[in-house]
Write a protein that holds these residues in place. Structure first.
Motif, PDB file in Angstrom:
ATOM      1  N   TRP A   4      25.905  46.041  35.517  1.00  0.00           N
ATOM      2  CA  TRP A   4      26.979  46.002  34.532  1.00  0.00           C
ATOM      3  C   TRP A   4      27.888  44.826  34.820  1.00  0.00           C
ATOM      4  CZ3 TRP A   4      24.482  48.822  31.688  1.00  0.00           C
ATOM      5  CH2 TRP A   4      23.856  49.964  32.154  1.00  0.00           C
ATOM      6  N   GLN A   5      28.416  44.232  33.755  1.00  0.00           N
ATOM      7  CA  GLN A   5      29.213  43.017  33.903  1.00  0.00           C
ATOM      8  C   GLN A   5      30.570  43.323  34.516  1.00  0.00           C
ATOM      9  OE1 GLN A   5      28.389  39.817  33.358  1.00  0.00           O
ATOM     10  NE2 GLN A   5      30.309  39.555  34.438  1.00  0.00           N
ATOM     11  N   ARG A   6      30.919  42.576  35.533  1.00  0.00           N
ATOM     12  CA  ARG A   6      32.238  42.682  36.137  1.00  0.00           C
ATOM     13  C   ARG A   6      32.934  41.341  35.993  1.00  0.00           C
ATOM     14  NH1 ARG A   6      31.558  45.043  42.042  1.00  0.00           N
ATOM     15  NH2 ARG A   6      33.792  45.222  41.831  1.00  0.00           N
ATOM     16  N   GLY A   7      34.108  41.242  36.551  1.00  0.00           N
ATOM     17  CA  GLY A   7      34.885  40.020  36.437  1.00  0.00           C
ATOM     18  C   GLY A   7      34.537  39.010  37.492  1.00  0.00           C
ATOM     19  N   ALA A   8      33.271  38.791  37.763  1.00  0.00           N
ATOM     20  CA  ALA A   8      32.866  37.853  38.799  1.00  0.00           C
ATOM     21  C   ALA A   8      32.700  36.441  38.263  1.00  0.00           C
ATOM     22  CB  ALA A   8      31.561  38.312  39.441  1.00  0.00           C
ATOM     23  N   MET A 628      42.457  44.850  22.257  1.00  0.00           N
ATOM     24  CA  MET A 628      42.165  45.331  23.592  1.00  0.00           C
ATOM     25  C   MET A 628      43.286  44.918  24.548  1.00  0.00           C
ATOM     26  SD  MET A 628      38.818  44.547  25.942  1.00  0.00           S
ATOM     27  CE  MET A 628      37.753  45.342  24.734  1.00  0.00           C
ATOM     28  N   LEU A 629      43.742  45.834  25.372  1.00  0.00           N
ATOM     29  CA  LEU A 629      44.784  45.555  26.359  1.00  0.00           C
ATOM     30  C   LEU A 629      44.138  45.163  27.677  1.00  0.00           C
ATOM     31  CD1 LEU A 629      47.808  45.579  27.114  1.00  0.00           C
ATOM     32  CD2 LEU A 629      47.500  47.967  27.818  1.00  0.00           C
ATOM     33  N   SER A 630      44.433  43.954  28.136  1.00  0.00           N
ATOM     34  CA  SER A 630      43.875  43.468  29.392  1.00  0.00           C
ATOM     35  C   SER A 630      44.950  43.454  30.473  1.00  0.00           C
ATOM     36  CB  SER A 630      43.287  42.072  29.204  1.00  0.00           C
ATOM     37  OG  SER A 630      44.259  41.195  28.672  1.00  0.00           O
ATOM     38  N   ARG A 631      44.523  43.276  31.697  1.00  0.00           N
ATOM     39  CA  ARG A 631      45.473  43.309  32.820  1.00  0.00           C
ATOM     40  C   ARG A 631      46.515  42.206  32.727  1.00  0.00           C
ATOM     41  NH1 ARG A 631      44.562  42.815  38.409  1.00  0.00           N
ATOM     42  NH2 ARG A 631      42.479  41.917  38.212  1.00  0.00           N
ATOM     43  N   ASP A 632      46.092  40.997  32.380  1.00  0.00           N
ATOM     44  CA  ASP A 632      47.062  39.904  32.352  1.00  0.00           C
ATOM     45  C   ASP A 632      48.154  40.156  31.321  1.00  0.00           C
ATOM     46  OD1 ASP A 632      45.387  39.560  30.178  1.00  0.00           O
ATOM     47  OD2 ASP A 632      45.238  37.380  30.399  1.00  0.00           O
ATOM     48  N   SER A 663      39.591  30.937  42.111  1.00  0.00           N
ATOM     49  CA  SER A 663      38.937  29.877  41.338  1.00  0.00           C
ATOM     50  C   SER A 663      39.898  29.045  40.505  1.00  0.00           C
ATOM     51  CB  SER A 663      37.890  30.493  40.412  1.00  0.00           C
ATOM     52  OG  SER A 663      38.526  31.271  39.411  1.00  0.00           O
ATOM     53  N   GLY A 664      41.101  29.575  40.244  1.00  0.00           N
ATOM     54  CA  GLY A 664      42.008  28.900  39.338  1.00  0.00           C
ATOM     55  C   GLY A 664      41.775  29.269  37.890  1.00  0.00           C
ATOM     56  N   ALA A 665      40.838  30.180  37.622  1.00  0.00           N
ATOM     57  CA  ALA A 665      40.571  30.663  36.265  1.00  0.00           C
ATOM     58  C   ALA A 665      41.035  32.106  36.151  1.00  0.00           C
ATOM     59  CB  ALA A 665      39.083  30.567  35.937  1.00  0.00           C
ATOM     60  N   ASN A 666      41.463  32.497  34.972  1.00  0.00           N
ATOM     61  CA  ASN A 666      42.021  33.828  34.752  1.00  0.00           C
ATOM     62  C   ASN A 666      40.952  34.904  34.928  1.00  0.00           C
ATOM     63  OD1 ASN A 666      43.402  36.089  33.933  1.00  0.00           O
ATOM     64  ND2 ASN A 666      44.140  35.210  32.014  1.00  0.00           N
ATOM     65  N   GLY A 667      41.117  35.742  35.931  1.00  0.00           N
ATOM     66  CA  GLY A 667      40.162  36.808  36.189  1.00  0.00           C
ATOM     67  C   GLY A 667      40.615  38.152  35.686  1.00  0.00           C
ATOM     68  N   CYS A 668      41.713  38.201  34.943  1.00  0.00           N
ATOM     69  CA  CYS A 668      42.253  39.477  34.482  1.00  0.00           C
ATOM     70  C   CYS A 668      42.214  39.626  32.971  1.00  0.00           C
ATOM     71  CB  CYS A 668      43.707  39.630  34.948  1.00  0.00           C
ATOM     72  SG  CYS A 668      43.928  39.542  36.728  1.00  0.00           S
ATOM     73  N   ALA A 669      41.658  38.638  32.296  1.00  0.00           N
ATOM     74  CA  ALA A 669      41.587  38.700  30.836  1.00  0.00           C
ATOM     75  C   ALA A 669      40.255  39.290  30.402  1.00  0.00           C
ATOM     76  CB  ALA A 669      41.767  37.305  30.247  1.00  0.00           C
ATOM     77  N   GLY A 670      40.175  39.635  29.156  1.00  0.00           N
ATOM     78  CA  GLY A 670      38.931  40.180  28.635  1.00  0.00           C
ATOM     79  C   GLY A 670      37.912  39.097  28.352  1.00  0.00           C
ATOM     80  N   GLN A 681      43.147  31.912  27.078  1.00  0.00           N
ATOM     81  CA  GLN A 681      43.497  32.933  28.075  1.00  0.00           C
ATOM     82  C   GLN A 681      44.164  32.342  29.322  1.00  0.00           C
ATOM     83  OE1 GLN A 681      39.745  34.748  28.978  1.00  0.00           O
ATOM     84  NE2 GLN A 681      39.929  36.285  27.381  1.00  0.00           N
ATOM     85  N   GLN A 682      43.999  31.052  29.525  1.00  0.00           N
ATOM     86  CA  GLN A 682      44.467  30.432  30.752  1.00  0.00           C
ATOM     87  C   GLN A 682      45.946  30.045  30.634  1.00  0.00           C
ATOM     88  OE1 GLN A 682      41.858  30.597  32.953  1.00  0.00           O
ATOM     89  NE2 GLN A 682      40.804  31.352  31.122  1.00  0.00           N
ATOM     90  N   VAL A 683      46.670  30.113  31.740  1.00  0.00           N
ATOM     91  CA  VAL A 683      48.021  29.549  31.784  1.00  0.00           C
ATOM     92  C   VAL A 683      47.977  28.345  32.719  1.00  0.00           C
ATOM     93  CG1 VAL A 683      49.089  31.778  31.331  1.00  0.00           C
ATOM     94  CG2 VAL A 683      48.814  30.998  33.692  1.00  0.00           C
ATOM     95  N   PRO A 684      48.781  27.334  32.481  1.00  0.00           N
ATOM     96  CA  PRO A 684      48.741  26.141  33.330  1.00  0.00           C
ATOM     97  C   PRO A 684      49.211  26.430  34.741  1.00  0.00           C
ATOM     98  CG  PRO A 684      50.552  26.020  31.762  1.00  0.00           C
ATOM     99  CD  PRO A 684      49.736  27.209  31.369  1.00  0.00           C
ATOM    100  N   LYS A 685      48.810  25.558  35.648  1.00  0.00           N
ATOM    101  CA  LYS A 685      49.186  25.728  37.045  1.00  0.00           C
ATOM    102  C   LYS A 685      50.703  25.746  37.212  1.00  0.00           C
ATOM    103  CE  LYS A 685      46.634  23.903  40.233  1.00  0.00           C
ATOM    104  NZ  LYS A 685      45.980  22.989  41.189  1.00  0.00           N
TER     105      LYS A 685
END
Length: 712
Positions: A4-8, A628-632, A663-670, A681-685
């Motif tokens: 099953w797909q995870r946030g990897a 959909m409500l995501s963690r971020d 990684s610097g990429a959003n891991g909490c979005a859908g 989905q990304q926010v700047p550094k």
């Protein structure tokens, strides 16, 4: 699908694939970034597709079309046959589609090969065991061989071809010398010393032993063929092309074959020699003769024999993968069966913006070659017209309705499925009835589910998903039903399917899981708490991982027995959902919901999502309301509330930064459908640094500020 797909997957390639691709484990499709084949759940296949269909189609693997055609010439029955257990790659295809490998394993299952005994290790350099056994049997039966020679020769046979083989021996009997000559030839053959091999085998063929005479003559053929391709094999063992062939050696092989077959027309190697004649035709560029040979074999080989599959592979490799080979097929008038398969391949729309590669005039010019094969030519004509975008009513006139037949050959079934596809294009009111009638005679493997897909697509267009998923629905295929459950089923339909004891457990679990997942992520918290009652206790449900073979569906028990508390003191998920049902803005409960997502692998997870811009099953309206409500999003809302409790806001800041670790990429979005959505989905550094700085400055004594060292 590999679990099953995870946030990897946190690169663009992985993140975009979460929704853009579809996967299937066992019989359930889920979004999956590492699927080797992502089937498109539709009937048409305008270009090559990894999913094969039980109909002659441009998108099929050419070998599949060849085999379906052979199984149509002399009708065969699939009665008693059962689908092979899918492997890692084929599991996502269900019983609607299949691969070439899955087709072979279903029709001709192979028993596992016995393991070699530890006391009898196989030599990597010596001849195959069958060849050694044949030599041993002939040697033991030859009474003219001295016993001392026999023992020596038996030992030497297992070493011939190995670098350390000592071939400098002598025999005491003339008969033994013949077998030694054979072994000298075999040793040189396996070492690539072909002139020496020819001398050895030629000498053996002049001995008194009938076995040596015949086998020696046969091996002369094999040596010449090895010589022919010796310079065409590159350093990596790959074939470098026919232009590298030693044509003189290839012609010598052909002459040796003729001599052998004249001397031994019913010999032990006669079948092999006939097959090698085709190899000589291939090596010497005699494509027209090769095509005619294959055409005759297509007609003579029973479609229910494994030899038919072997023949399909040989034809594809030797002829239809080469432009010259295809030209030899379509340039004459003696190979209509091969021509049909080549035409289907030529119909592939590599660029949908360009005209059909096989134009109407070219196909019409071939019509005389199909004399006696009217149904086959009619299918080709209708297929070309369909994919060229011609009026669907004109296609219907080419394919008379035979949906009430008791059974169908693959060719006859192909004609009817294409007729159904034309009915769909014409928006014909009788289309649904046509598919239901076709199901009655669609008794061959994969035929019934493909007809069910046609009906499912029609009912999807009509918005009749409830009817498609009803207990009495003629759509019985588990895979098709699960696709609809994940994408378009209303909450009430999911509840009904979850409670339907007549459906398979895996399907009911998909209904439960989808109902709970969508209810929780879309904010239907009151419904979610009530729907938890549908989840069986099942203490054996595997909650240790989403990845791995063996899980037919994501376990619905994850919502009742999953982990809900780690660094935050959260209550069971049911209590969190009940709190949110009363107060959707409750910040503690929202953070606990985020903890459940994080601790149970929901980041980046998605139910099956069809490919964008392709009409296929599952592309109807999702009947759950709200985004959909995501963690971020949870963390962003709490961070924006300057009046939030200090400990909650500090944790939200910490987690918002950690979404980008490492990684610097959003891991909490859908999951996302495309690159633009992923980028959104990304926010700047700079924003992550601002969160980091605020946490350190405003909440310096919190455990979150003390533990956070980077902002990625």
């Amino acid at each position: 699908m590999r679990g099953w797909q995870r946030g990897a997957a946190r690169t663009w390639v992985g993140a975009a694939a979460l929704v853009g691709a579809s996967g299937l484990a066992a019989t359930v499709a889920w979004a999956c970034a590492d699927s080797s084949c992502s089937p498109v759940w539709r009937l048409d296949a305008p270009d090559y597709a990894c999913e094969g269909r039980a109909m002659l189609s441009p998108g099929n693997d050419t070998r599949i079309n060849l085999l379906l055609l052979m199984r149509s010439l002399a009708p065969v029955s699939d009665a008693g046959a059962s689908y092979a257990k899918p492997d890692w790659d084929d599991g996502q295809l269900g019983h609607v589609f299949f691969s070439w490998k899955g087709l072979r394993e279903t029709l001709w299952p192979q028993a596992p090969e016995p393991e070699t005994a530890a006391s009898e290790p196989a030599s990597e350099c010596a001849a195959p065991k069958a060849a050694q056994d044949a030599f041993a049997a002939a040697l033991l039966a030859d009474k003219a061989v001295a016993e001392s020679d026999r023992t020596l020769l038996m030992t030497l046979r297992t070493k011939a071809g190995c670098a350390d083989a000592d071939m400098a021996i002598k025999t005491t009997s003339a008969a033994g010398r013949g077998y030694l000559d054979y072994l000298l030839g075999a040793d040189a053959f396996y070492k690539g010393e072909y002139p020496t091999a020819l001398v050895g085998f030629a000498s053996a063929s002049r001995s008194a032993s009938p076995w040596l005479q015949e086998t020696g003559n046969y091996m002369v053929i094999r040596v010449a063929l090895r010589q022919a391709v010796a310079k065409a094999i590159d350093q990596y063992g790959d074939f470098a092309g026919l232009d590298k062939i030693d044509k003189t050696a290839a012609q010598a092989a052909g002459e040796a074959i003729d001599r052998y077959l004249k001397a031994y027309p019913q010999g032990r190697y006669a079948a092999s020699a006939q097959g090698l004649k085709r190899r000589v035709l291939w090596l010497t560029g005699q494509d027209a003769a090769l095509a005619q040979s294959y055409e005759a074999m297509l007609r003579a080989t029973p479609g229910n024999s494994a030899a038919a599959a072997d023949l399909a592979e040989e034809i594809d490799n030797a002829l239809l993968q080469r432009a010259d080979g295809v030209q030899a097929v379509v340039g004459g008038d003696k190979t209509p069966l091969l021509m049909a398969v080549a035409d289907l391949k030529a119909m592939r729309l590599l660029d949908p913006a360009k005209p059909m590669p096989l134009d109407a005039q070219t196909l019409a010019a071939q019509a005389p070659a199909f004399a006696g094969h009217d149904d086959l030519y009619g299918l080709l004509d209708a297929t070309r017209a369909y994919y060229a975008g011609e009026a669907p009513r004109s296609i219907l006139t080419r394919l008379p309705d035979a949906a009430r037949s008791a059974s169908y050959t693959p060719l006859a079934f192909s004609r009817q499925v294409l007729r159904g596809m034309a009915l769909a294009k014409a928006h014909d009111a009788n289309e649904a009835g046509f598919w239901q009638e076709l199901m009655g005679g669609a008794k061959g493997l994969w035929q019934g589910p493909l007809a069910q897909l046609g009906l499912a697509l029609r009912w999807q267009r009509d918005g009749r998903i409830d009817q498609a998923l009803a207990s009495a629905s003629p759509i019985k295929d588990t895979t098709l039903r699960q696709l609809m459950l994940q994408t378009m089923a209303a909450p009430a339909t999911l509840r009904a399917n979850a409670a339907d004891a007549t459906r398979p457990d895996e399907e009911r679990n998909v209904a439960r899981f989808t109902l709970l997942y969508k209810g929780l992520t879309r904010g239907a918290y009151a419904d979610f708490t009530r729907d938890l009652a549908l989840v069986p206790a099942d203490p054996k449900a595997d909650l240790t991982a989403w990845y791995g073979a063996g899980l037919a569906t994501p376990p619905a028990q994850r919502f009742t027995r999953g982990q809900w508390s780690d660094v935050l003191p959260c209550p069971p998920l049911e209590q969190t959902a009940a709190t949110l049902a009363r107060d959707p803005a409750n910040q503690t409960a929202r953070l606990c919901l985020g903890e459940f997502y994080r601790l149970n692998g929901f980041d980046g997870f998605a139910l099956y999502t069809p490919f964008e811009k392709v009409e296929q099953l599952g592309r109807g309206k999702d009947q759950f309301r709200g985004p959909m409500l995501s963690r971020d999003a949870i963390y962003a809302a709490i961070i924006a509330d300057k009046s939030a409790a200090a400990d909650l806001r500090a944790y939200a800041l910490y987690r918002a930064v950690m979404c980008y670790a490492p990684s610097g990429a959003n891991g909490c979005a859908g999951p996302t459908p495309d690159y633009a959505a992923y980028q959104a989905q990304q926010v700047p550094k700079a924003q992550r640094k601002a969160w980091y700085d605020e946490l350190k400055a405003r909440y310096p004594t919190s455990r979150w500020a003390k533990s956070l060292r980077y902002y990625w």
